[in-house]
Design an enzyme around this catalytic site. Structure first.
Site, short mmCIF file in Angstrom:
data_model
loop_
_atom_site.label_atom_id
_atom_site.label_comp_id
_atom_site.label_asym_id
_atom_site.label_seq_id
_atom_site.Cartn_x
_atom_site.Cartn_y
_atom_site.Cartn_z
N ASP A 39 42.45 66.12 -8.93
CA ASP A 39 40.99 66.01 -8.82
C ASP A 39 40.55 64.61 -8.42
O ASP A 39 39.44 64.42 -7.90
CB ASP A 39 40.32 66.41 -10.14
CG ASP A 39 40.24 67.93 -10.30
OD1 ASP A 39 40.44 68.63 -9.29
OD2 ASP A 39 40.00 68.39 -11.42
N GLU B 200 25.55 69.07 -19.22
CA GLU B 200 26.18 68.40 -20.36
C GLU B 200 25.17 67.63 -21.20
O GLU B 200 25.31 67.53 -22.43
CB GLU B 200 27.27 67.44 -19.88
CG GLU B 200 28.44 68.13 -19.19
CD GLU B 200 28.17 68.52 -17.74
OE1 GLU B 200 27.13 68.08 -17.18
OE2 GLU B 200 28.99 69.25 -17.15
N PHE C 247 32.51 64.14 -18.26
CA PHE C 247 31.14 64.66 -18.35
C PHE C 247 30.58 64.54 -19.76
O PHE C 247 29.37 64.68 -19.97
CB PHE C 247 31.10 66.09 -17.85
CG PHE C 247 31.82 66.26 -16.54
CD1 PHE C 247 31.57 65.39 -15.49
CD2 PHE C 247 32.80 67.23 -16.38
CE1 PHE C 247 32.25 65.50 -14.30
CE2 PHE C 247 33.49 67.35 -15.18
CZ PHE C 247 33.22 66.48 -14.14
N SER D 283 39.10 76.00 -19.66
CA SER D 283 39.85 74.75 -19.60
C SER D 283 39.85 74.00 -20.94
O SER D 283 40.81 73.35 -21.29
CB SER D 283 39.26 73.82 -18.54
OG SER D 283 39.24 74.48 -17.30
N ARG E 150 45.04 66.73 -20.06
CA ARG E 150 45.18 68.00 -19.35
C ARG E 150 46.60 68.56 -19.44
O ARG E 150 46.80 69.76 -19.60
CB ARG E 150 44.81 67.83 -17.88
CG ARG E 150 44.99 69.10 -17.03
CD ARG E 150 44.79 68.84 -15.54
NE ARG E 150 45.88 68.08 -14.95
CZ ARG E 150 46.99 68.62 -14.44
NH1 ARG E 150 47.16 69.93 -14.44
NH2 ARG E 150 47.93 67.86 -13.92
#
Lengths: 290, 314
Positions: B116, B57, B82, B36, B166
């Site tokens: 999401d 992370e 994150f 990703s 994204r």
């Protein structure tokens, strides 16, 4: 994979007759006195957890680590990360005694404009390899340094001093998993197992035991020693250096406030400076040369 | 306006591979999102310099700091939530405070994460990162700016946060674009109002300028891709020459790019400013375009706010 290169029996003999031991003990005593003086002068700080790590730091900086006080940023030096950053007065004392800066500067601890911050700051103090203070982060950093050494094909080693209380932070276990995953045998972590955290005994607040088998299960080579016995520490550091394929954890069983009767095992002196009277009494107890 | 769409994330992955070829010191870290974040490209090219730390992370930021302390140029990548969110303290203590050479490239920022939902929609990262001393904060507008920014930051020592989205976004620039840290780019001249935008709102700002032109309002458009250090000169110049400002960002309206602009205006050239951004609420699931509509990240909203800003001029 799990082999020891130098027979340790022979090393035991060497450590028994090591002529440098009396001098190391005297260095440790001097460091203790500076810890107490600097914290008393600052009016705040953490005497208990600074006194518990004195022998660990003495053996590292005066016998084990490859470093040069004249050249603090020497590329090939061994690295040290004080994950339990509140032990800074202990590290500062050892750095001064090693020659990184004047001993007299130690009494500027925590004062405005001082190079000696309440917690270690790598950009202010010569000899400090990493800034720390927020607990649980040092081991990850040491892993990064150990990976850096491997990428550069350098043989320096990385040492990380972990507090027992701070091992309640989740990041310590993320890092523990990663250190063995990456097979970092150039990394040695020392756990200052002094049994106490601010609110009380670790086993009462949030139990850490069994630490030995926990780290073993996370893929570490684990050694347990008396953290105030220089011989045992030097032997363990030697074993760590010769052990291949895994990182080593040395569980150093220590006493918080070690060396001062009224501070030993005392919760009160986790994060409280001694008064002038208490300082005088502590210095008398420690004896030795000034 | 007819846009050519292209995802900005491969701009990062490709630039990273280019950097890996150029500099032996470049290393990359990832926390189980190498596909990703497009860092998988670097993994394929330089596996010995790529470290996947798993879903950890905080540990990734610490390891990055340690690698940087040994002289590496470190790229640490995961989703914005994150990175800036989960690992904030690690970024503050272990990267920003010691001023280490770690470039955090955070993808999937903002409401356009889409389905999401709120747990993954990071609207606070520009705020969290720009209040950290030593930190450079960049939010590119398209593929080319991403690529150029990544190449540029690698040659600039110190901590840096790059925010990527994204979705596929309109191409604003081409290969000739010369990205400079701290330099905003003026994309459209105008005299009545200036629209200062960032990220995917830059394309919306250009569309809004077209709509405003038809209504007789001449709008300047500025891409403020470096949020910190913010381009004060460009903001003051816009305030002096056009007398009204609208900011547009895919971020909480509190403490984001719009606030950075407001701070400069307050200090140097107070003129009316209207802010377009996500209200102080959590997001929800939905298609990206639907969400942008629902949360006011639209051409129409920019146009309305531009008209208001113009009417507020003394």
């Amino acid at each position: 994979m799990e082999m020891i290169l130098v027979p340790l029996e022979r090393m035991d003999y060497w450590y028994d007759i090591d002529p440098a031991l009396p001098e190391l003990r005297s260095t440790a005593t001097r460091a203790r006195k500076w810890i107490l003086r600097s914290i008393c002068e600052a009016g705040s700080g953490h005497p208990g957890g600074s006194l518990s790590i004195v022998e660990i730091l003495t053996s590292l900086y005066f016998r084990v680590m490859r470093h040069d006080p004249e050249n603090p940023l020497w590329e090939d030096r061994d690295r040290f990360v004080l994950s339990k950053g509140h032990g800074a007065p202990g590290l500062y004392a050892i750095l001064a005694l090693s020659g990184y800066f004047d001993e007299e500067e130690l009494v500027t601890l925590r004062k405005l404009g001082s190079r000696l911050q309440g917690h270690p700051s790598m950009n202010k103090t010569p000899g400090i390899d990493m800034s720390t203070g927020s607990l649980g982060q040092g081991l990850s950093i040491a892993i990064g340094m150990a990976l850096g050494a491997r990428l550069d094909r350098k043989d320096y080693r990385v040492y990380c001093l972990l507090g027992d209380g701070e091992s309640q932070e989740g990041q310590v276990w993320e890092a523990s998993m990663a250190a063995s995953h990456f097979k970092l045998d150039n990394l040695c972590t020392i756990l200052d197992r002094n049994q106490l955290q601010i609110d009380g005994p670790t086993e009462k607040i949030m139990s850490l035991e069994p630490t030995f088998s926990k780290f073993k299960a996370f893929g570490w080579h684990v050694i347990e020693v008396n953290g105030h016995d220089l011989k045992e520490l030097l032997r363990a550091f030697h074993e760590a250096e010769t052990y291949k394929g895994k990182p080593t954890l040395i569980i150093a069983n220590t006493i918080k406030g070690k060396g001062v009767s009224f501070m030993e095992g005392s919760l009160k002196f986790h994060g409280k400076a001694p008064s002038r009277e208490e300082l005088d009494q502590a210095l008398r107890e420690l004896g030795g040369e000034a | 306006m007819e846009w050519v769409l292209k995802n900005m994330r491969p701009g990062f992955g490709e630039a990273l591979v280019e950097l890996g070829e150029k500099y032996q010191q470049v290393v990359a870290l990832n926390a189980d999102l190498s596909g990703s974040t497009t860092t998988a490209m670097f993994d394929s090219a330089f596996p010995e310099r790529f470290f996947n730390v798993g879903i950890a992370e905080q540990n990734m930021m610490g390891i990055s700091a340690g690698l940087a302390a040994t002289g590496k140029i470190v790229f640490a990548s995961t989703f914005a939530m994150f990175a800036a969110g989960r690992a904030y303290d690690q970024i503050r203590q272990s990267i920003a405070y010691p001023k280490l050479n770690v470039k955090i490239v955070a993808t999937h920022a903002g409401i356009t994460v889409g389905g999401d939902g709120a747990s993954h929609q990071m609207h606070e990262d520009l705020a969290l990162m720009r209040v950290l001393p030593h930190m450079t904060v960049i939010a590119p507008a398209d593929y080319w700016e991403t690529r150029k920014a990544v190449l540029k930051v690698a040659e600039t020592p110190g901590p840096c946060y790059i925010r990527l989205g994204r979705t596929d976004t309109p191409l604003i620039y081409d290969d000739t674009y010369d990205f400079q840290i701290g330099k905003a780019s003026r994309l459209r001249d105008g005299e009545d109002v200036t629209i200062i935008a960032v990220g995917l709102m830059v394309a919306k700002a250009l569309e809004a300028a077209d709509v405003l032109k038809r209504k007789g309002i001449s709008a300047r458009v500025v891409n403020m891709s470096t949020i910190k250090p913010v381009d004060k000169n460009m903001i003051v110049e816009a305030a002096r020459e056009t007398g009204a400002i609208v900011t547009a960002e895919e971020h909480n309206m509190i403490v984001g790019m719009g606030s950075a602009v407001a701070e400069v205006l307050a200090d140097y050239e107070p003129v009316p400013q209207r802010r377009v951004g996500i209200p102080d609420v959590f997001g929800e699931s939905g298609e990206s375009e639907e969400l942008m509509e629902a949360y006011g990240l639209t051409v129409e909203n920019i146009v309305e706010n531009a008209k208001m800003a113009v009417s507020m001029k003394r």
